[in-house]
Scaffold this active site. Structure first.
Site, PDB file in Angstrom:
ATOM      1  CG  ASP A   1      -0.381 -37.333  15.527  1.00 28.33           C
ATOM      2  OD1 ASP A   1      -1.334 -36.855  14.896  1.00 28.33           O
ATOM      3  OD2 ASP A   1       0.782 -36.872  15.456  1.00 28.33           O
TER       4      ASP A   1
ATOM      5  CB  SER B   1      -0.423 -30.805   7.997  1.00 30.06           C
ATOM      6  OG  SER B   1      -0.585 -31.864   8.916  1.00 30.06           O
TER       7      SER B   1
ATOM      8  CG  HIS C   1      -6.436 -36.750   9.846  1.00 26.83           C
ATOM      9  ND1 HIS C   1      -6.223 -36.198   8.600  1.00 26.83           N
ATOM     10  CD2 HIS C   1      -5.916 -35.881  10.730  1.00 26.83           C
ATOM     11  CE1 HIS C   1      -5.588 -35.041   8.739  1.00 26.83           C
ATOM     12  NE2 HIS C   1      -5.396 -34.822  10.031  1.00 26.83           N
TER      13      HIS C   1
HETATM   14  P1  DGP Z   1      -3.611 -32.391  10.779  1.00 24.58           P
HETATM   15  O1  DGP Z   1      -2.734 -31.232  11.147  1.00 24.58           O
HETATM   16  O2  DGP Z   1      -4.982 -32.336  11.424  1.00 24.58           O
HETATM   17  O3  DGP Z   1      -3.665 -32.619   9.286  1.00 24.58           O
HETATM   18  O4  DGP Z   1      -2.905 -33.662  11.426  1.00 24.58           O
HETATM   19  C1  DGP Z   1      -2.039 -34.508  10.753  1.00 24.58           C
HETATM   20  C2  DGP Z   1      -1.404 -35.362  11.800  1.00 24.58           C
HETATM   21  O5  DGP Z   1      -0.762 -36.441  11.156  1.00 24.58           O
HETATM   22  C3  DGP Z   1      -0.330 -34.661  12.622  1.00 24.58           C
HETATM   23  O6  DGP Z   1      -0.744 -34.609  13.981  1.00 24.58           O
HETATM   24  C4  DGP Z   1       0.912 -35.517  12.481  1.00 24.58           C
HETATM   25  C5  DGP Z   1       0.374 -36.799  11.884  1.00 24.58           C
HETATM   26  N1  DGP Z   1       1.264 -37.457  10.957  1.00 24.58           N
HETATM   27  C6  DGP Z   1       1.794 -36.912   9.824  1.00 24.58           C
HETATM   28  N2  DGP Z   1       2.558 -37.811   9.204  1.00 24.58           N
HETATM   29  C7  DGP Z   1       2.499 -38.946   9.933  1.00 24.58           C
HETATM   30  C8  DGP Z   1       3.078 -40.239   9.786  1.00 24.58           C
HETATM   31  O7  DGP Z   1       3.810 -40.542   8.849  1.00 24.58           O
HETATM   32  N3  DGP Z   1       2.783 -41.158  10.753  1.00 24.58           N
HETATM   33  C9  DGP Z   1       1.976 -40.874  11.815  1.00 24.58           C
HETATM   34  N4  DGP Z   1       1.762 -41.849  12.689  1.00 24.58           N
HETATM   35  N5  DGP Z   1       1.401 -39.664  11.973  1.00 24.58           N
HETATM   36  C10 DGP Z   1       1.672 -38.716  11.053  1.00 24.58           C
END
Ligand code: DGP
Length: 113
Positions: A29, A94, A99
C-alpha cells in the site's frame, strides 16, 4: 470503469509487487497503516463487495487462500494480522476495484474507527 489498480496490473504505473499469479496481484500500500500493509486484488475488475456475483466465487476463494499464503510469506502468521475489505462510502472505500488489505506487524486495535 477502470481504476489505478488496473494500471498497476498492466504495469502502466509502478508498484512494489509482492505476489502475482493469473488471478490476482499483491503489492504494498502506498500509504501504509501498519508495518506490513499489502493490498491483494483480483485481476478481474470487481468494483466492491457490494457488486460481487455468484460467478466470482472462485476468484474470491482464491483471494482468501492467497491472503493466507502471503501473510505467512510476510512473517505475519504467528503474531497475527487483519484482512479488511472496505466497501463503499461508510467504510471509506476510495478505490473502486475490490481489494483486501493485509495488515500486520503491530498490535491492531478493535473496534476499528
Ligand atoms: P480503500 O480506502 O480501502 O479503498 O484503500 C485504498 C488503498 O489504496 C489505500 O490504502 C491507498 C492505496 N492506494 C491508492 N492508490 C495507490 C497507488 O497508486 N499505489 C499503491 N501502491 N497503493 C495505492
Amino acid at each position: 470503469m477502470s481504476t489505478i489498480f488496473t494500471q498497476i496490473i498492466n504495469r502502466e504505473i509502478p508498484a512494489d509487487i509482492v505476489y502475482e499469479d493469473e488471478v490476482c496481484l499483491a503489492f504494498k500500500d502506498i500509504n501504509p497503516q501498519a508495518p506490513v500493509h499489502v493490498l491483494l486484488i483480483p485481476k478481474k475488475e470487481i468494483v466492491s463487495m457490494a457488486t460481487v456475483e455468484a460467478e466470482d466465487q472462485t476468484v474470491l476463494g482464491h483471494l482468501m487462500v492467497k491472503a493466507s499464503e502471503i501473510a505467512s510469506m510476510l512473517g505475519l502468521s504467528e503474531g497475527g494480522y487483519r484482512l479488511v475489505v472496505n466497501t463503499n462510502e461508510d467504510a471509506g472505500q476510495s478505490v473502486f476495484h475490490l481489494h483486501v488489505h493485509i495488515l500486520g506487524g503491530r498490535k491492531l486495535t478493535w473496534p476499528p474507527g
